[in-house]
Every structure is written in C-alpha cells, then in structure tokens.
Design a protein around this motif. Structure first.
Motif, PDB file in Angstrom:
ATOM      1  N   ASN A  77      49.952  24.893  32.675  1.00  0.00           N
ATOM      2  CA  ASN A  77      50.266  25.616  33.910  1.00  0.00           C
ATOM      3  C   ASN A  77      49.510  26.933  33.939  1.00  0.00           C
ATOM      4  OD1 ASN A  77      51.296  26.752  36.201  1.00  0.00           O
ATOM      5  ND2 ASN A  77      53.447  26.644  35.582  1.00  0.00           N
ATOM      6  N   ALA A  78      48.345  26.930  34.577  1.00  0.00           N
ATOM      7  CA  ALA A  78      47.507  28.131  34.630  1.00  0.00           C
ATOM      8  C   ALA A  78      48.061  29.169  35.602  1.00  0.00           C
ATOM      9  CB  ALA A  78      46.076  27.763  35.021  1.00  0.00           C
ATOM     10  N   HIS A  79      49.104  28.842  36.368  1.00  0.00           N
ATOM     11  CA  HIS A  79      49.789  29.876  37.139  1.00  0.00           C
ATOM     12  C   HIS A  79      50.406  30.901  36.190  1.00  0.00           C
ATOM     13  CE1 HIS A  79      49.629  27.971  41.171  1.00  0.00           C
ATOM     14  NE2 HIS A  79      49.663  26.830  40.488  1.00  0.00           N
ATOM     15  N   SER A  80      50.693  30.487  34.952  1.00  0.00           N
ATOM     16  CA  SER A  80      51.224  31.398  33.930  1.00  0.00           C
ATOM     17  C   SER A  80      50.114  32.139  33.201  1.00  0.00           C
ATOM     18  CB  SER A  80      52.063  30.603  32.916  1.00  0.00           C
ATOM     19  OG  SER A  80      53.163  29.986  33.532  1.00  0.00           O
ATOM     20  N   GLY A  81      48.867  31.856  33.552  1.00  0.00           N
ATOM     21  CA  GLY A  81      47.731  32.527  32.922  1.00  0.00           C
ATOM     22  C   GLY A  81      46.817  31.541  32.237  1.00  0.00           C
ATOM     23  N   LEU A  82      45.513  31.670  32.470  1.00  0.00           N
ATOM     24  CA  LEU A  82      44.557  30.790  31.792  1.00  0.00           C
ATOM     25  C   LEU A  82      44.132  31.452  30.497  1.00  0.00           C
ATOM     26  CD1 LEU A  82      43.052  28.126  31.957  1.00  0.00           C
ATOM     27  CD2 LEU A  82      41.100  29.363  32.843  1.00  0.00           C
ATOM     28  N   HIS A  83      44.819  31.132  29.426  1.00  0.00           N
ATOM     29  CA  HIS A  83      44.545  31.655  28.089  1.00  0.00           C
ATOM     30  C   HIS A  83      43.486  30.754  27.444  1.00  0.00           C
ATOM     31  CE1 HIS A  83      45.051  32.987  24.009  1.00  0.00           C
ATOM     32  NE2 HIS A  83      46.123  33.704  24.263  1.00  0.00           N
ATOM     33  N   GLU A  91      48.719  47.875  35.254  1.00  0.00           N
ATOM     34  CA  GLU A  91      48.416  48.102  36.672  1.00  0.00           C
ATOM     35  C   GLU A  91      46.924  47.937  36.974  1.00  0.00           C
ATOM     36  OE1 GLU A  91      49.204  52.156  34.655  1.00  0.00           O
ATOM     37  OE2 GLU A  91      50.128  50.166  34.734  1.00  0.00           O
ATOM     38  N   GLN A  92      46.072  48.052  35.938  1.00  0.00           N
ATOM     39  CA  GLN A  92      44.630  47.881  36.159  1.00  0.00           C
ATOM     40  C   GLN A  92      44.278  46.451  36.539  1.00  0.00           C
ATOM     41  OE1 GLN A  92      43.538  50.075  32.247  1.00  0.00           O
ATOM     42  NE2 GLN A  92      41.731  50.261  33.524  1.00  0.00           N
ATOM     43  N   ALA A  93      45.145  45.500  36.178  1.00  0.00           N
ATOM     44  CA  ALA A  93      44.867  44.093  36.486  1.00  0.00           C
ATOM     45  C   ALA A  93      45.132  43.762  37.944  1.00  0.00           C
ATOM     46  CB  ALA A  93      45.709  43.188  35.583  1.00  0.00           C
ATOM     47  N   LYS A  94      45.886  44.615  38.637  1.00  0.00           N
ATOM     48  CA  LYS A  94      46.199  44.360  40.040  1.00  0.00           C
ATOM     49  C   LYS A  94      44.934  44.438  40.891  1.00  0.00           C
ATOM     50  CE  LYS A  94      50.961  46.057  39.701  1.00  0.00           C
ATOM     51  NZ  LYS A  94      51.939  47.076  40.164  1.00  0.00           N
ATOM     52  N   GLY A  95      44.697  43.397  41.655  1.00  0.00           N
ATOM     53  CA  GLY A  95      43.533  43.374  42.528  1.00  0.00           C
ATOM     54  C   GLY A  95      42.229  43.092  41.807  1.00  0.00           C
ATOM     55  N   PRO A 100      46.109  27.651  41.181  1.00  0.00           N
ATOM     56  CA  PRO A 100      46.054  27.947  42.616  1.00  0.00           C
ATOM     57  C   PRO A 100      44.918  27.168  43.279  1.00  0.00           C
ATOM     58  CG  PRO A 100      46.191  29.961  41.300  1.00  0.00           C
ATOM     59  CD  PRO A 100      45.895  28.845  40.354  1.00  0.00           C
ATOM     60  N   PRO A 101      44.859  27.149  44.611  1.00  0.00           N
ATOM     61  CA  PRO A 101      43.704  26.537  45.288  1.00  0.00           C
ATOM     62  C   PRO A 101      42.406  27.057  44.684  1.00  0.00           C
ATOM     63  CG  PRO A 101      45.355  27.170  46.891  1.00  0.00           C
ATOM     64  CD  PRO A 101      45.827  27.707  45.582  1.00  0.00           C
ATOM     65  N   LEU A 102      41.466  26.173  44.427  1.00  0.00           N
ATOM     66  CA  LEU A 102      40.277  26.553  43.661  1.00  0.00           C
ATOM     67  C   LEU A 102      39.487  27.679  44.314  1.00  0.00           C
ATOM     68  CD1 LEU A 102      39.010  23.064  42.419  1.00  0.00           C
ATOM     69  CD2 LEU A 102      40.345  24.785  41.184  1.00  0.00           C
ATOM     70  N   ALA A 103      39.420  27.685  45.639  1.00  0.00           N
ATOM     71  CA  ALA A 103      38.666  28.748  46.317  1.00  0.00           C
ATOM     72  C   ALA A 103      39.319  30.109  46.115  1.00  0.00           C
ATOM     73  CB  ALA A 103      38.551  28.427  47.809  1.00  0.00           C
ATOM     74  N   ASP A 104      40.654  30.119  45.903  1.00  0.00           N
ATOM     75  CA  ASP A 104      41.383  31.377  45.764  1.00  0.00           C
ATOM     76  C   ASP A 104      41.615  31.783  44.313  1.00  0.00           C
ATOM     77  OD1 ASP A 104      41.602  31.203  48.535  1.00  0.00           O
ATOM     78  OD2 ASP A 104      43.579  30.236  48.439  1.00  0.00           O
ATOM     79  N   PRO A 144      46.208  36.808  40.952  1.00  0.00           N
ATOM     80  CA  PRO A 144      46.650  37.769  39.926  1.00  0.00           C
ATOM     81  C   PRO A 144      47.073  37.062  38.641  1.00  0.00           C
ATOM     82  CG  PRO A 144      48.349  37.513  41.626  1.00  0.00           C
ATOM     83  CD  PRO A 144      47.142  36.755  42.114  1.00  0.00           C
ATOM     84  N   ASP A 145      46.094  36.606  37.913  1.00  0.00           N
ATOM     85  CA  ASP A 145      46.316  35.818  36.698  1.00  0.00           C
ATOM     86  C   ASP A 145      47.011  36.666  35.627  1.00  0.00           C
ATOM     87  OD1 ASP A 145      46.094  34.370  34.322  1.00  0.00           O
ATOM     88  OD2 ASP A 145      44.173  33.497  34.897  1.00  0.00           O
ATOM     89  N   PRO A 146      48.183  36.235  35.130  1.00  0.00           N
ATOM     90  CA  PRO A 146      48.874  37.014  34.094  1.00  0.00           C
ATOM     91  C   PRO A 146      48.040  37.245  32.839  1.00  0.00           C
ATOM     92  CG  PRO A 146      50.358  35.368  35.031  1.00  0.00           C
ATOM     93  CD  PRO A 146      48.981  35.071  35.574  1.00  0.00           C
ATOM     94  N   ASP A 147      47.084  36.350  32.556  1.00  0.00           N
ATOM     95  CA  ASP A 147      46.277  36.520  31.348  1.00  0.00           C
ATOM     96  C   ASP A 147      45.323  37.702  31.449  1.00  0.00           C
ATOM     97  OD1 ASP A 147      45.658  35.363  28.671  1.00  0.00           O
ATOM     98  OD2 ASP A 147      43.648  35.101  29.522  1.00  0.00           O
TER      99      ASP A 147
END
Length: 692
Positions: free
Chosen positions: A77-83, A126-130, A105-109, A114-117
C-alpha cells in the motif's frame, strides 16, 4: 474472477510473477486488492495500512520482519509511503505465480501526492508539505514503459491479461534436496568448507535458495556428528533454513551467542548483513561460520557486509571462501518482476571505468583536463543512464548505501551533487547536504537535549555532544559522501574535487562551513587534513557497522567561521586531552597521532554553562564529562556534599567511565538512576532556575 484465477494458475506453471498496479483512491484500491487476493489458502503479505475488514497490515518500516518468508501474494500500500528498501525486499519474498498488488494514487497525480515516506528526506516534517517527488516521476515512467506491468486505473476496465507461454517451468529437487546444478555445487562446497573449518560467505539476490541451502547443509553436518548452531537477526528470519533441515537445529540469537558462548563446530548465520559488522567479526573469531546474505543493502547494515565485513574477515581468516548464486530458485529465470524492481530501484547500477589508472602512469594533462560541474536532479531525471552511473559510483564505495538512497538523491530538497567527469564518464562524485542554521528556540532545545529534529547532523552533534554553544547558528555544507572510481584512485582526484568545492561552493551557495563526518581511520583523517579540514569532534562510541569512531571535521568559508573555528578546536583539544587520561580505546591511538590539533583553549564561562544545563536539563554525561570535571575542580557547591556524594561525583566524572560501571560499583539500579544521581549532585552547585 474465474479468468483471473486461471491466469494465476498458468503464471505459477510458468514460474513467473507479475506486478498489478491499482491506481486510484485508497478505499477503491483496498477493495480491489481484497477481492483479487481472496484465497483462504494463499499466504499473503500486506505492507502498509490495511482496510477495516479484518485484514492485518504490517507497517512498512517493519518490512525486515518478513525477510526469510515466502508469500503467494504481496499487497504494497504505497498510500502509506513508497519505501524503496521495503519494496525491494518484499518483492523477493514472492514465489512463482505470485502477484504484487501495488496500491497507489492515480499515476498522473502520484508524484505530487503527499507521500508519507517523503518525511524521511527532509529535516522538518512540514518541509514535505507540497514537495513533489522526482523519484516517483521516474518510477511512474518506468511502470508505463514495462509491458509486463498490469495497470488498473480507477474508473477504467480491468486490464487485459497477457497471453502466457504454454511452456511449464520445471523444478524438481534432487536427492540432496537441491533445485539446480548451482545449488548442488554450492552445497558440496559448503560441506567441504565446514568439515575443513574454513569460513564461507554465501551471497545471492533474494529467491536463490540461500536459506534453504543452510538448512540442507545443517542436516548433513549434523548427520556427520558435528555440533551445528543457527543464528540470524531475529527468530523468524531463518524460517526456510529450519524448514529444510530434517534434523533438530538449535537457534541462538547473536547476542546470546557472544554472552553465553555455547560450544559448536559450525555456526550458520542467515541474513548476515542485518547483523552489525562488529558482532559478525566477534562471532567469526569465536566460531567457524558460514554466512548467508544478500548484498543489495536491504538489511540493517546496508552494504557494510560487503564493503566493511568481508575485507576484515579476509584479514582474520585468509583462507576464507566465497560463493555467489545467480540462478533463481523461487521463480523462473524468465520472470519479469525481478528485473523490473532492479530498474525501479537502480539495484544493478554500475559506473563505467574511466581511462585513468595509477598503474598506467597517466599523463598529468589527463588529470588537468577533468571537468567539474554540478548535476541537478532535473538532469538525472532526463538522463537515466547518467543517474545509473552516478548512483552506481556512490554504491560502489560506501557501506551505508541502500535503495532508499536513490530516493534521497532525487527527492531530498537540500541535496547537491558535484561530479568530476573525464569526457562524459563520471570519475568522482561528492554528495552534499545543507544543514543549519536553526532558530534560537530550537538551538537551545538541541543544546539542552530537549529537541532532536531529523537531519542537521553537524550542528546538532557539535552542540549537544561537542558542547559548542553556538554551533546551531551557522550554515554547513556537509559532504555526505565523496567517491572516486577505483580505477582512478591515488591520482589526487578526490582532493581536486574538494578544492573545486572549496572554491565554488561557498561563493555560489553561501554558508559558513564545508564539513564532514566519517568513520575515523588514520588514512581518512590524513586525507581530510591535507585538504585543510580541521577536527572538531571525535565520537566516544564505535559505529555499529564500520566499527570506527565518528570524526567530524570542518573547513571555514565565511569570516565568522574563520574566527570561531580556532576556539572550537581549542575546546575539542582540551576535551580530547581529558579523555586520554581516562579509559582510552587502543584503536584510537593511531587516529590521535595523525590529528593536527590546536593548543587546548578553555573558558570557565563555557564549562559553567555546560554544567548548569546538564544539572537541570538533559545534556549527555559521557560527552560532558571533561567540562563537568573542570567545573567541579574549580567551583564550591552552594549546598555541601557528603563524603559519599563526593566519592560518587568523582567516579561519575572520570572521563571514559560508563554509567553501567558506576551503577554496578555503587549499587544503583541502572543507567537512568546513574544519570539522575549525576544531575542531582551537580544541582548542589547552582540556584534552581525559575524557568521550566
């Protein structure tokens, strides 16, 4: 579903595995994964967040607990982060006919998700946001380019299942239990080495049957009448070895082996790269060992097993042997999943050899004409061959390289890459990261041991461990790695690259220092000193992988840095002088003799501040012992200390003495009790502060 099940059966007959991408919302992807994997008899591994329908998901950062197991299907489940480390390791647990379901997520998006990894590659969450992910952009591009990948986008029909070859994959065990000629030859070699008491290292990528061979060898050796023990980083890791041993095989954890030292003729070590190098060396001195492991850096020590352990094993046992398996045992050689994972994670990255060699007496102009330049992540994304070359060069010479380092290279926002080229061939590379400065509030929290933000290694360690008050107020460009291709070493190319950095880095990027932290050896200390870097900290404990003490060195860029560096060095010299009067490790003497040190320079005000903040906050006893000793020797306590308290305080402040020793000698319950006692005793010298 009937067509899907029939196709899966044919896939198993062919000995192949496939990746199915479920791209859409997490809820939709989970529902499809549950339906596609709806087989009560299948062994399934689910990594990442699971749905609420009774499915149990293993946290992605716990992926190592699945090593050594075999599964029919894998849900990632890469929604939890692609480690990346988890992806590479888990793929190797899939057997023939296995399906990896990648939920994303949809591949284009996906690159903007906002990948947790991503949090692992920034200093503050906060630097990971955006933050967009070039790593995921490349990942998605490679998925689209591979015809073996099945992609099911939410809102689109299920992808057409490709026609599979009707040729079955033949796999039968021989009388020894081996699946192919390579395994049979390896087993015979293992048995010969064991009987002759010759250490042996068995390496392979996942799925080649290393653990199975350990079990087969254990059974034969026990039949010969030898005492055989098995160890691994955890009790689940050697499940395959235990399964393939028809005789009772005793498992003992590595730390228990060293503590209890049970008798054995042969020690089998599975997943050896996940065990710290110093522990492996201690086991190799005590037992005749057969080591089995991968060398791709999935395990806890990265490439330390290959780059740090094996050369030291050769010194310890010059007659050691090494075997490598490349024929798959869990799947067919025609399996498309493994080469796909290798491309996605650059696991086969290899740099081309430059036309330079010290033995060839190169013409000086060859070295003079080398080209130095920054390489951006945009350039790496546009040229995958260059990315593979540079990542291969970084991997070639550093023991801490893992698949996650590829993501860091592409995604970490403060990373810079300086490369030396000969024509278009990379000859050397320096990987740098920007650290500091930090706010006054955060700096004080770090100094007092109340805050420990991710990253910022140099300013944090110099402030908290080095006792340098203003370390967090400066900007550092830390050289994380500097690598010269083996064919171009001993030509001064590494020094030339450093001089280029010194000339261009501070002018272009600003900053106060270029710095480095590395495992201290006389050779490396001499290299950095020859390039103008000066020592400011030496770690008191050894690194778990390299077995070396950490050394930090700085080169000043700014006027302010040039003013404070001699003061920092003087403080370091004074502390080092104090440590040498206490328990001094023998292995540090050659390092100390190589160091060029400033004369000791002390300020009573600095020692007073360290003592006060140790007493009332969370500073480190072992790091602060020299300053605390100087403070106590010159100050009178505001509240008297009893004779027993004076004796205990003297013991606590003896440089190099560890809290565990104090606890044993003075009847204290353990480490925490010793530290609490130390703080209480130092508080006698101060008025209790009013602030929290």
């Amino acid at each position: 579903m009937s067509e899907w099940q029939a196709w899966r059966q044919q896939l198993q007959l062919n000995g192949e595995r496939r990746l199915l991408v479920l791209a859409g919302s997490q809820t939709w992807a989970m529902a499809q994964a549950r339906q596609l994997g709806n087989d009560s008899h299948a062994r399934q591994l689910w990594l990442g967040q699971a749905d609420a329908a009774g499915q149990s998901g293993l946290p992605i950062n716990k992926f190592q607990t699945a090593l050594g197991q075999e599964y029919d299907s894998l849900v990632f489940n890469a929604h939890s982060g692609l480690h990346p480390d988890a992806l590479g390791a888990a793929a190797g647990t899939l057997i023939a006919g296995g399906i990896m379901l990648l939920l994303c997520p949809p591949l284009a998006d996906w690159p903007d998700y906002p990948d947790p990894d991503l949090v692992r590659y920034v200093a503050q969450p906060e630097q990971a946001k955006g933050l967009a992910s070039p790593f995921l952009r490349r990942f998605v591009r490679l998925l689209h380019q591979d015809d073996s990948v099945l992609i099911w986008q939410q809102g689109s029909p299920f992808p057409a299942l490709p026609t599979l070859s009707p040729l079955p994959w033949q796999q039968e065990r021989d009388r020894q239990g081996c699946l192919n000629i390579q395994q049979r030859n390896a087993l015979a070699h293992m048995l010969r080495c064991a009987r002759a008491r010759i250490p042996l290292v068995l390496t392979a990528d996942r799925g080649r049957g290393k653990s199975s061979l350990l079990g087969l060898a254990a059974h034969r050796l026990i039949q010969y009448g030898l005492r055989v023990l098995l160890t691994a980083p955890n009790q689940n890791a050697p499940a395959q070895a235990m399964r393939h041993c028809a005789s009772p095989l005793h498992f003992v954890a590595p730390d228990a082996l060293l503590a209890e030292q049970p008798a054995a003729d042969i020690l089998l070590i599975d997943e050896a790269a996940a065990i710290p190098v110093p522990m492996l060396l201690a086991l190799a001195k005590r037992y005749c060992c057969i080591f089995a492991s991968t060398e791709h850096g999935y395990e806890g020590t990265g490439l330390g097993f290959q780059l740090k352990f094996q050369p030291r094993l050769a010194c310890l046992s010059p007659g050691w042997r090494k075997l490598h398996l490349n024929t798959p045992a869990r799947w067919s050689p025609a399996d498309p999943l493994e080469p796909l994972v290798f491309r996605l994670l650059a696991l086969n990255a290899s740099p081309p050899a430059p036309a330079l060699s010290p033995s060839a007496n190169p013409i000086p102009t060859q070295v003079e004409r080398l080209d130095y330049r920054w390489v951006s992540r945009e350039a790496l994304l546009a040229d995958d061959a260059l990315l593979q070359q540079l990542f291969g060069l970084l991997t070639l010479a550093h023991y801490q390289t893992r698949p996650s380092d590829l993501r860091q290279l592409l995604d970490a926002p403060d990373l810079q890459l300086a490369v030396t080229f000969q024509a278009d061939i990379p000859v050397a590379v320096a990987l740098l990261i920007k650290e500091g400065p930090m706010s006054a509030e955060l700096s004080q929290g770090i100094w007092r041991g109340q805050r420990r933000p991710r990253g910022h290694l140099l300013p944090q360690s110099l402030a908290f461990h080095g006792g340098i008050t203003d370390a967090c107020q400066f900007t550092y460009h830390r050289v994380m790695r500097i690598v010269v291709h083996p064919h171009a070493q001993q030509l001064g190319i590494g020094s030339r690259l450093l001089r280029w950095l010194q000339l261009h880095l501070c002018e272009q990027s600003g900053g106060d220092f270029i710095g480095t932290s590395f495992g201290a050896s006389p050779q490396l200390v001499a290299f950095w000193q020859s390039n103008g870097f000066q020592a400011v900290r030496l770690g008191q404990s050894r690194d778990g992988v390299s077995g070396l003490h950490a050394m930090m060195m700085l080169w000043p860029c700014s006027v302010a840095a040039k003013q404070v560096l001699p003061l920092w060095q003087g403080q370091f010299s004074a502390n080092l002088q104090a440590y040498r009067k206490g328990v001094w490790p023998d292995e540090l003497t050659p390092v100390y003799q190589t160091l060029k040190l400033e004369p000791p320079a002390l300020t009573e005000q600095q020692d007073n501040r360290i003592a006060r903040d140790f007493a009332f906050y969370h500073r480190d006893l072992c790091s602060d012992q020299p300053a605390l000793s100087r403070f106590v020797a010159t100050q009178v306590p505001l509240r008297p200390l009893s004779a027993h308290q004076q004796q205990l305080l003297k013991a606590l402040l003896t440089p190099g003495v560890m809290p565990a020793q104090i606890a044993s000698l003075h009847g204290l319950s353990g480490h925490k009790a010793v530290i609490a006692q130390a703080r209480q005793l130092l508080q006698h010298f101060f008025v209790v502060p009013s602030e929290s």
